[in-house]
Design a protein around this motif. Structure first.
Motif, mmCIF file in Angstrom:
data_model
loop_
_atom_site.group_PDB
_atom_site.id
_atom_site.type_symbol
_atom_site.label_atom_id
_atom_site.label_comp_id
_atom_site.label_asym_id
_atom_site.label_seq_id
_atom_site.Cartn_x
_atom_site.Cartn_y
_atom_site.Cartn_z
ATOM 1 N N PHE A 53 0.849 -1.196 0.000
ATOM 2 C CA PHE A 53 0.000 0.000 0.000
ATOM 3 C C PHE A 53 0.882 1.242 0.000
ATOM 4 C CE2 PHE A 53 -2.444 -3.404 1.913
ATOM 5 C CZ PHE A 53 -3.663 -3.307 1.263
ATOM 6 N N PRO A 54 1.482 1.578 -1.158
ATOM 7 C CA PRO A 54 2.419 2.701 -1.184
ATOM 8 C C PRO A 54 1.793 4.029 -0.762
ATOM 9 C CG PRO A 54 1.910 1.918 -3.412
ATOM 10 C CD PRO A 54 1.332 0.925 -2.465
ATOM 11 N N ASP A 55 0.471 4.165 -0.937
ATOM 12 C CA ASP A 55 -0.176 5.411 -0.517
ATOM 13 C C ASP A 55 -0.859 5.272 0.832
ATOM 14 O OD1 ASP A 55 0.563 6.613 -2.931
ATOM 15 O OD2 ASP A 55 -1.149 5.684 -3.948
ATOM 16 N N GLY A 56 -0.585 4.175 1.546
ATOM 17 C CA GLY A 56 -1.245 3.941 2.834
ATOM 18 C C GLY A 56 -2.656 3.421 2.622
ATOM 19 N N VAL A 57 -3.243 2.950 3.711
ATOM 20 C CA VAL A 57 -4.624 2.455 3.642
ATOM 21 C C VAL A 57 -5.261 2.726 5.006
ATOM 22 C CG1 VAL A 57 -3.859 0.083 4.259
ATOM 23 C CG2 VAL A 57 -6.080 0.405 3.165
ATOM 24 N N GLN A 58 -6.548 3.065 5.007
ATOM 25 C CA GLN A 58 -7.241 3.324 6.275
ATOM 26 C C GLN A 58 -7.422 2.002 7.022
ATOM 27 O OE1 GLN A 58 -8.341 6.495 7.472
ATOM 28 N NE2 GLN A 58 -6.949 7.120 5.837
ATOM 29 N N GLY A 59 -7.203 2.005 8.343
ATOM 30 C CA GLY A 59 -7.297 0.787 9.147
ATOM 31 C C GLY A 59 -8.600 0.010 8.920
ATOM 32 N N PRO A 60 -9.786 0.658 9.050
ATOM 33 C CA PRO A 60 -11.045 -0.085 8.885
ATOM 34 C C PRO A 60 -11.185 -0.690 7.475
ATOM 35 C CG PRO A 60 -11.439 2.034 9.946
ATOM 36 C CD PRO A 60 -10.014 2.031 9.511
ATOM 37 N N GLU A 61 -10.754 0.064 6.457
ATOM 38 C CA GLU A 61 -10.860 -0.461 5.089
ATOM 39 C C GLU A 61 -9.961 -1.698 4.907
ATOM 40 O OE1 GLU A 61 -9.503 2.049 1.853
ATOM 41 O OE2 GLU A 61 -9.644 0.296 0.554
ATOM 42 N N PHE A 62 -8.780 -1.598 5.468
ATOM 43 C CA PHE A 62 -7.816 -2.695 5.388
ATOM 44 C C PHE A 62 -8.410 -3.959 6.012
ATOM 45 C CE2 PHE A 62 -4.136 -4.821 7.502
ATOM 46 C CZ PHE A 62 -3.455 -5.212 6.362
ATOM 47 N N MET A 63 -9.006 -3.815 7.198
ATOM 48 C CA MET A 63 -9.569 -4.980 7.890
ATOM 49 C C MET A 63 -10.769 -5.551 7.131
ATOM 50 S SD MET A 63 -7.378 -5.425 10.071
ATOM 51 C CE MET A 63 -8.127 -7.013 10.351
ATOM 52 N N ASN A 64 -11.565 -4.662 6.556
ATOM 53 C CA ASN A 64 -12.711 -5.121 5.751
ATOM 54 C C ASN A 64 -12.264 -5.989 4.594
ATOM 55 O OD1 ASN A 64 -15.379 -4.744 6.204
ATOM 56 N ND2 ASN A 64 -15.268 -2.527 5.841
ATOM 57 N N ARG A 65 -11.173 -5.557 3.967
ATOM 58 C CA ARG A 65 -10.647 -6.307 2.819
ATOM 59 C C ARG A 65 -10.183 -7.695 3.241
ATOM 60 N NH1 ARG A 65 -7.354 -3.126 -1.525
ATOM 61 N NH2 ARG A 65 -8.557 -1.242 -1.740
ATOM 62 N N ILE A 66 -9.500 -7.786 4.396
ATOM 63 C CA ILE A 66 -9.019 -9.113 4.839
ATOM 64 C C ILE A 66 -10.220 -9.998 5.177
ATOM 65 C CG2 ILE A 66 -7.423 -10.383 6.291
ATOM 66 C CD1 ILE A 66 -5.926 -7.959 6.951
ATOM 67 N N ARG A 67 -11.255 -9.395 5.807
ATOM 68 C CA ARG A 67 -12.454 -10.178 6.147
ATOM 69 C C ARG A 67 -13.105 -10.740 4.872
ATOM 70 N NH1 ARG A 67 -15.244 -6.608 8.186
ATOM 71 N NH2 ARG A 67 -14.746 -6.853 10.374
ATOM 72 N N GLN A 68 -13.258 -9.860 3.868
ATOM 73 C CA GLN A 68 -13.871 -10.296 2.602
ATOM 74 C C GLN A 68 -13.075 -11.437 1.970
ATOM 75 O OE1 GLN A 68 -14.179 -6.832 0.125
ATOM 76 N NE2 GLN A 68 -15.701 -5.891 1.456
ATOM 77 N N GLN A 69 -11.752 -11.314 2.058
ATOM 78 C CA GLN A 69 -10.878 -12.338 1.472
ATOM 79 C C GLN A 69 -11.088 -13.676 2.182
ATOM 80 O OE1 GLN A 69 -6.979 -10.733 1.304
ATOM 81 N NE2 GLN A 69 -6.121 -12.418 0.114
ATOM 82 N N ALA A 70 -11.200 -13.644 3.509
ATOM 83 C CA ALA A 70 -11.422 -14.882 4.275
ATOM 84 C C ALA A 70 -12.800 -15.467 3.931
ATOM 85 C CB ALA A 70 -11.310 -14.601 5.768
ATOM 86 N N GLN A 71 -13.798 -14.583 3.848
ATOM 87 C CA GLN A 71 -15.165 -15.061 3.548
ATOM 88 C C GLN A 71 -15.237 -15.665 2.147
ATOM 89 O OE1 GLN A 71 -17.188 -11.395 4.409
ATOM 90 N NE2 GLN A 71 -17.811 -12.042 6.463
ATOM 91 N N LYS A 72 -14.506 -15.050 1.219
ATOM 92 C CA LYS A 72 -14.504 -15.537 -0.160
ATOM 93 C C LYS A 72 -14.083 -17.004 -0.243
ATOM 94 C CE LYS A 72 -11.341 -14.834 -3.570
ATOM 95 N NZ LYS A 72 -10.387 -14.052 -4.347
#
Ligand code: NDP
Length: 310
Positions: A53-72
């Motif tokens: 994430f060269p431009d950084g990422v917001q904490g909540p958005e980052f966690m949402n993405r990992i959750r979606q990946q696990a659910q997928k």
């Protein structure tokens, strides 16, 4: 009650990464997200040091993405808190969320850590939500145009002080030691000392909170001279480290100063229970480390499950 193959307790980077790995291995893990789904990172602003994430990422958005990946991949997530466990039989691990009972062949503990409060023993709790907070990201916006203080000398305290200058008129960063002892990284310290809205107060301890209904001032006691003074402010944020979330494990698994005691890399004192992330890590406390540790716990758990079927 169906017996799960894998139950993961916790939904920070460690728990959800363990979820991705065990889900991809077709174990359909059940992840207990607790009352703060996403964990500590949901209370942070920008995550600047996670690779990719060269431009950084917001904490909540980052966690949402990992959750979606696990659910997928088939992970099941529930917003429930495990508050009791019985690990006396490693072949049949039992867990409770309130009155609801669950059982599993494997448990991965990834419950992380929570904010440490001052615990002055003078009724400071009455100011919680009335000026006294442990989360600048959550409560900072309430202090627009106000004067606030942040306690601590680590990266969290510096990050919170810097963030609060978006809202507050003035931010005091209160540290109990001298400047040379501040644990924050060099870039973080530079940012704080260069911010004209931040005044760093060194060698002072907050020893009392004062106010009628809302916080109005704090008592400071000098670390060297013991001299007492008063500092007027409307908000106070504690950023003095964290405490591992292991209360519900007491008597069921070996702990070391509150942290889950690690055997090998991710093992615990119970052979079918694995651990990952800040709940077992008093040192690094980084999202990337927790995520990596979660992957390790998942791989070790898979190996253990395979060995049972040999
Ligand atoms: P730290 O343990 O690094 O720092 C805790 C701070 O609180 C220290 O300055 C300590 O003082 C002070 N403190 C502890 N107890 C008390 C007390 N009772 N009264 C007053 N002061 C107290 O915790 P952090 O949460 O700041 O950081 C944890 C980890 O997370 C670190 O590894 C850090 O690098 C990392 N982090 C990284 C970030 C990033 O890279 N963006 C952001 C935030 C955290 P003393 O030193 O005197 O003991």
């Amino acid at each position: 009650m169906t017996k799960e193959k894998v139950i993961i307790i916790g939904s920070g980077p460690a728990g959800l990464t363990a979820g991705i790995y065990t889900a991809r291995a077709d174990f359909e893990p059940l992840i207990f997200e607790g009352m703060t789904p996403g964990g500590q990172l949901t209370g942070t602003t920008e995550l600047e040091n996670f690779p990719g994430f060269p431009d950084g990422v917001q904490g909540p958005e980052f966690m949402n993405r990992i959750r979606q990946q696990a659910q997928k991949f088939g992970a099941k997530t529930v917003i429930k808190t495990i508050d009791k466990v019985d690990f006396s039989n490693p072949k049949n691990l039992k867990l409770w969320a309130g009155d609801e009972e669950f059982s599993a062949e494997i448990v991965i503990i990834a419950t992380g850590a929570s904010a440490r409060w001052l615990n002055l023993g003078k009724g400071e709790e009455r100011f919680r939500g009335k000026g006294y907070s442990s989360c600048a990201t959550c409560d900072g916006a309430f202090f627009r145009g106000k004067i606030v203080g942040v306690i601590g000398g680590g990266d969290t305290a510096c990050e919170e002080a810097d963030f609060l200058t978006k809202f507050a008129e003035k931010v005091y960063l209160i540290y109990r030691g001298p400047k040379e002892k501040m644990r924050a990284s060099k870039p973080m310290l530079k940012r704080v000392f260069n911010n004209p809205k931040i005044e760093v107060i060194l060698n002072e301890n907050v020893t009392d909170l004062k106010g009628e209904t809302f916080l109005e001032a704090v008592e400071l006691t000098n670390s060297e001279t013991r001299e007492i003074s008063e500092l007027k402010l409307q908000g106070l944020f504690v950023a003095i480290g964290t405490i591992p979330n292991t209360k519900f494990l007491e008597g069921q698994i070996e702990l070391d100063r509150g942290f889950v005691k690690v055997y090998g890399k991710t093992g615990t004192s119970v052979p079918s229970v694995f651990v990952a992330g800040d709940v077992s890590d008093p040192h690094y406390k980084q999202a990337i480390i927790a995520a990596g540790h979660g992957a390790m716990a998942a791989l070790d758990a898979q190996e253990y499950l395979a060995s049972l079927n040999d």
